[in-house]
Design an enzyme around this catalytic site. Sequence first.
Site, mmCIF file in Angstrom:
data_model
loop_
_atom_site.group_PDB
_atom_site.id
_atom_site.type_symbol
_atom_site.label_atom_id
_atom_site.label_comp_id
_atom_site.label_asym_id
_atom_site.label_seq_id
_atom_site.Cartn_x
_atom_site.Cartn_y
_atom_site.Cartn_z
ATOM 1 N N GLU A 259 29.891 39.268 28.046
ATOM 2 C CA GLU A 259 30.536 37.961 28.188
ATOM 3 C C GLU A 259 29.855 37.184 29.315
ATOM 4 O O GLU A 259 29.781 37.667 30.440
ATOM 5 C CB GLU A 259 32.025 38.138 28.519
ATOM 6 C CG GLU A 259 32.755 36.816 28.577
ATOM 7 C CD GLU A 259 34.230 36.960 28.950
ATOM 8 O OE1 GLU A 259 34.552 37.697 29.895
ATOM 9 O OE2 GLU A 259 35.065 36.325 28.278
ATOM 10 N N CYS B 242 37.897 31.926 26.901
ATOM 11 C CA CYS B 242 37.949 33.332 26.459
ATOM 12 C C CYS B 242 37.632 33.468 24.981
ATOM 13 O O CYS B 242 37.026 34.441 24.563
ATOM 14 C CB CYS B 242 39.316 33.930 26.769
ATOM 15 S SG CYS B 242 40.673 32.995 26.064
ATOM 16 N N LYS C 297 50.714 34.725 40.806
ATOM 17 C CA LYS C 297 49.537 34.817 41.680
ATOM 18 C C LYS C 297 48.389 34.140 40.927
ATOM 19 O O LYS C 297 47.758 34.732 40.049
ATOM 20 C CB LYS C 297 49.202 36.298 41.955
ATOM 21 C CG LYS C 297 48.476 36.562 43.264
ATOM 22 C CD LYS C 297 47.177 35.818 43.455
ATOM 23 C CE LYS C 297 46.039 36.491 42.712
ATOM 24 N NZ LYS C 297 44.777 35.684 42.816
ATOM 25 N N GLU D 124 45.518 39.978 28.478
ATOM 26 C CA GLU D 124 44.625 39.091 27.723
ATOM 27 C C GLU D 124 43.295 39.108 28.459
ATOM 28 O O GLU D 124 43.196 38.597 29.571
ATOM 29 C CB GLU D 124 45.183 37.657 27.677
ATOM 30 C CG GLU D 124 46.605 37.538 27.150
ATOM 31 C CD GLU D 124 46.728 37.796 25.660
ATOM 32 O OE1 GLU D 124 45.707 38.097 25.000
ATOM 33 O OE2 GLU D 124 47.852 37.721 25.150
HETATM 34 P P1 NAD Z 1 39.411 37.950 37.072
HETATM 35 O O1 NAD Z 1 39.750 39.194 36.347
HETATM 36 O O2 NAD Z 1 38.332 37.973 38.081
HETATM 37 O O3 NAD Z 1 40.692 37.368 37.830
HETATM 38 C C1 NAD Z 1 41.891 37.077 37.156
HETATM 39 C C2 NAD Z 1 43.050 37.166 38.135
HETATM 40 O O4 NAD Z 1 43.197 38.520 38.558
HETATM 41 C C3 NAD Z 1 42.852 36.346 39.405
HETATM 42 O O5 NAD Z 1 44.089 35.764 39.793
HETATM 43 C C4 NAD Z 1 42.433 37.397 40.416
HETATM 44 O O6 NAD Z 1 42.727 37.047 41.743
HETATM 45 C C5 NAD Z 1 43.262 38.580 39.977
HETATM 46 N N1 NAD Z 1 42.756 39.904 40.393
HETATM 47 C C6 NAD Z 1 41.480 40.273 40.621
HETATM 48 N N2 NAD Z 1 41.434 41.573 41.000
HETATM 49 C C7 NAD Z 1 42.713 42.032 40.989
HETATM 50 C C8 NAD Z 1 43.312 43.292 41.276
HETATM 51 N N3 NAD Z 1 42.580 44.355 41.638
HETATM 52 N N4 NAD Z 1 44.653 43.421 41.162
HETATM 53 C C9 NAD Z 1 45.409 42.360 40.771
HETATM 54 N N5 NAD Z 1 44.893 41.131 40.507
HETATM 55 C C10 NAD Z 1 43.555 40.978 40.604
HETATM 56 O O7 NAD Z 1 39.115 36.869 35.924
HETATM 57 P P2 NAD Z 1 38.567 35.392 36.124
HETATM 58 O O8 NAD Z 1 37.125 35.486 36.481
HETATM 59 O O9 NAD Z 1 39.512 34.641 36.992
HETATM 60 O O10 NAD Z 1 38.738 34.812 34.640
HETATM 61 C C11 NAD Z 1 37.766 34.889 33.660
HETATM 62 C C12 NAD Z 1 38.075 36.022 32.678
HETATM 63 O O11 NAD Z 1 39.356 35.813 32.086
HETATM 64 C C13 NAD Z 1 37.111 36.088 31.516
HETATM 65 O O12 NAD Z 1 36.767 37.427 31.282
HETATM 66 C C14 NAD Z 1 37.917 35.534 30.348
HETATM 67 O O13 NAD Z 1 37.502 35.957 29.066
HETATM 68 C C15 NAD Z 1 39.273 36.019 30.676
HETATM 69 N N6 NAD Z 1 40.280 35.219 29.971
HETATM 70 C C16 NAD Z 1 40.930 35.786 28.918
HETATM 71 C C17 NAD Z 1 41.867 35.050 28.209
HETATM 72 C C18 NAD Z 1 42.591 35.655 27.045
HETATM 73 O O14 NAD Z 1 43.613 35.113 26.669
HETATM 74 N N7 NAD Z 1 42.122 36.750 26.472
HETATM 75 C C19 NAD Z 1 42.148 33.730 28.583
HETATM 76 C C20 NAD Z 1 41.453 33.191 29.673
HETATM 77 C C21 NAD Z 1 40.523 33.953 30.359
#
Ligand code: NAD
Length: 511
Positions: free
Chosen positions: A404, A306, A197, A272
Amino acid sequence: MTTTDTTATTGSSTAGHFVPENLPTRIQHYIGGHFVDSVSGKTFDVLDPVSNQTYATAAAGQQEDIDLAVAAATEAFENGPWPGMKPRERSRILNRIADAIEAQDARLAELETFDTGLPITQALGQANRAAENFRFFADLIVAQADDTYKVPGSQINYVNRKPVGVAGLITPWNTPFMLESWKLAPALASGCTVVLKPAEFTPLSASLWAGIFSAAGLPDGVFNLVNGIGEEAGDALVKHPGVPLISFTGETTTGQTIYRNCAANLKGMSMELGGKSPAIVFADADLDAAIDSTLFGVFSLNGERCTAGSRILVERTVYDDFCARYAARARNIVVGDPHDPKTEVGALVHPEHYAKVMSYVEIGKTEGRLLAGGGRPAHLAEGNYVSPTVFADVPPTARIFQEEIFGPVVSITPFDTDEEALALANGVKYGLAAYLWTGNLTRAHTFAQAIEAGMVWLNSHNVRDLRTPFGGVKASGLGHEGGYRSIDFYTDQQAVHITLGAVHTARFGAA
Ligand code: NAD
C-alpha cells in the site's frame, strides 16, 4: 466554551498559501465537558502540508489523560442520562448534530483542507458525508427492531439490546472528520459514551466536535477527546481496562499491535485496515466510463484513500489503448493549492508520508514503465506535492503491486484470461475493495463471487449505500461495520428467556 487560542491571521493567502481565518494555534483535549491541557503539560507540533511549518501545538495525551477521559465517560455511562434515553430523544440530538455539521460545512472543509492538504471540493463532500452519517444512525435507531421468538405454550425469548459501555475510537489522518463521524455516529446512537483519539498528523477538525455536540445537547462526559501520539495516548486507550471495545481504522501493522494489546482484556474489536484494491478492466467494458472511474478511484483524496483502486488490471487487447488514454488524462490532472476549487490533487498530509510515497515512486521506476508523473510537479517547489504517477507493465512480484502506497501512484498490469485476472486480483495480502469493468453480466457476477474483497463495485464508481456492510477481508480488516452491523458492534444482545405457564424442569433429587 473553548479556550483555544487563534492566530491573528485571517483568511489570508501569502504566496499561494491560504491560511483560514481564526485558525487555532493551541489544540486541547476535551474531557467531561471541558477543554483541558495534558496533565503533564506536554504538547506536540502540528504542521500544515503546504508550508510544512508548525501552525499549532496540540496537547500530547498520556496515560493520566486517558484515565481522566475514561473516568468521565464511565461516569456519563453509569450515572448520566445518555444510555437510557429513548431512541427518539437520542435521534433528535443526532439530527441536530447533522444540522450543525451542514451549517458549518464550509468552515469545516476549510480547516480540513488546511490541515490535511485535501482538495477543498473533496473536503466539502466529506463534511457533508459526516453529517449524513449522523442522520443515517438517527433514523436507524428509531426504526430498530430486535428479535423475539415464541415457543407456543412454553417460552418467550427476546433480545435485550444494551450499549456496551465506554467505546475507544482510534482514527487515521485521511479524511479525519468524516472517518471520526463514521465511528462517533453509531457509537453515540447506540447509547455508548466515547473516548476519541484522533490521528496526530491532523487534530484540527476533531477540535470542532466538542462545540457541535455541546450545542446539540449531548450531555457532558458522553464525548471525550484525547489528542496524542499513537504509541502513547492510543496505546493507553487500547490497554485501559475500563474500555470494553475498540474501533480502529488505520494501517494493518498498527491493527496487529492493537489486536495483541486488546487480548489481555478480551476487548471487542473492529478493525478497518489497509488496502491494495484491484480495478479490473475487460476489453468489453465501457472504456470511457472505466477510465473516468479508475482515474478518480486512485487520484481522488490525493490517493490517500483506503479503497483506492491502486492496481489496474487491463485485458491485453485494449491494454495499449487504455494505457495511452489513461496516462494522457493523468498528466492533465490539476495539482496545486488545496484551497483552490480547481485543484484535483492537493498536498500529501505530512513530510514523513511524502517521503514514503516518493520512495515508492523511485522504486516504481525500477519495477515498471513510467507513463506519467514520477516526482514533484515542476511548478510547485514547496509543500508535499506529488504528480499523479502512472506505471505500466508492473509485474505482480513488484513492491508497487504488493504494498500500500497511499498516495497518487497507480500500477497497470496486463492480463490475457479471466483466470489470470482473478489470480492477479487476489494475489496480494489485502482484500478491501475491488472494481470490475465488463459488459458481460455472467462474468461480472462470477468475479464478484470469487474476488477476495470485502466490497465489490461492478461497472460502478465507489459509492456506498450506508445500509451496506463496510469492511475488508485478509489483511484489510476484521469485522464489518455499516448499517445495523455498526449498532451490533456497539451493543450487547442479551438473550432473555421467560417461561409461559408451568415450569417444566426435571426434578433432580425429588424421587
Ligand atoms: P496509523 O495506523 O499510523 O494510525 C491510525 C491511528 O492509530 C492514529 O490515531 C494513530 O495515532 C493510532 N496509533 C498508532 N499506533 C498506535 C498504537 N500502538 N496503539 C494505539 N493507537 C495507535 O494509520 P494512518 O497512517 O493514520 O492511516 C492510514 C492507514 O489507514 C492506511 O493504511 C489506510 O488504508 C488505513 N485506512 C483504512 C480504512 C478502512 O476503512 N479500511 C479507512 C481509512 C484509512
